[in-house]
Design an enzyme around this catalytic site. Structure first.
Site, mmCIF file in Angstrom:
data_model
loop_
_atom_site.group_PDB
_atom_site.id
_atom_site.type_symbol
_atom_site.label_atom_id
_atom_site.label_comp_id
_atom_site.label_asym_id
_atom_site.label_seq_id
_atom_site.Cartn_x
_atom_site.Cartn_y
_atom_site.Cartn_z
ATOM 1 N N ASP A 209 0.843 -1.188 0.000
ATOM 2 C CA ASP A 209 0.000 0.000 0.000
ATOM 3 C C ASP A 209 0.879 1.238 0.000
ATOM 4 O OD1 ASP A 209 0.037 1.153 2.969
ATOM 5 O OD2 ASP A 209 0.006 -1.029 3.074
ATOM 6 N N ASP B 23 -0.498 4.469 0.985
ATOM 7 C CA ASP B 23 -1.242 5.547 1.640
ATOM 8 C C ASP B 23 -0.391 6.403 2.565
ATOM 9 O OD1 ASP B 23 -1.081 3.340 3.420
ATOM 10 O OD2 ASP B 23 -2.618 4.278 4.647
#
Length: 88
Positions: free
Chosen positions: A25, A27
């Protein structure tokens, strides 16, 4: 998350070492990326597992064809001068 301790210890022990690292990920650093969730991480992890398998299936035959004699000689020398190996 690095492989620094592992690679240093492998070198000291006279071992060849390689790693494959893939993100699951983004983020934490991409401003406009959707927030992380387990479903997305698991989806990406499955995709990464397929990529890693493909890399290994390609690399292992190529690695086995290489001449490792000088590398092994060098690694043996490094290991023999290692602080981990008793001097007697």
């Amino acid at each position: 998350m690095t492989t620094v301790p592992e690679v240093v210890l492998a070198k000291e022990a006279g071992l060849c070492y390689a790693s494959i690292a893939m993100a699951t990920d983004y983020d934490c650093w991409k401003e406009h990326e959707e927030a992380v969730c387990v479903d997305n991480v698991m989806k990406t992890m499955k995709e990464n597992a397929n990529k890693a398998s493909s890399i290994l299936l390609t690399a292992i035959p190529q690695i086995s064809q290489m001449d490792w004699a000088q590398t092994m000689k060098t690694l043996k020398s490094v290991a023999q001068s290692s602080i981990m190996v008793p001097k007697h």
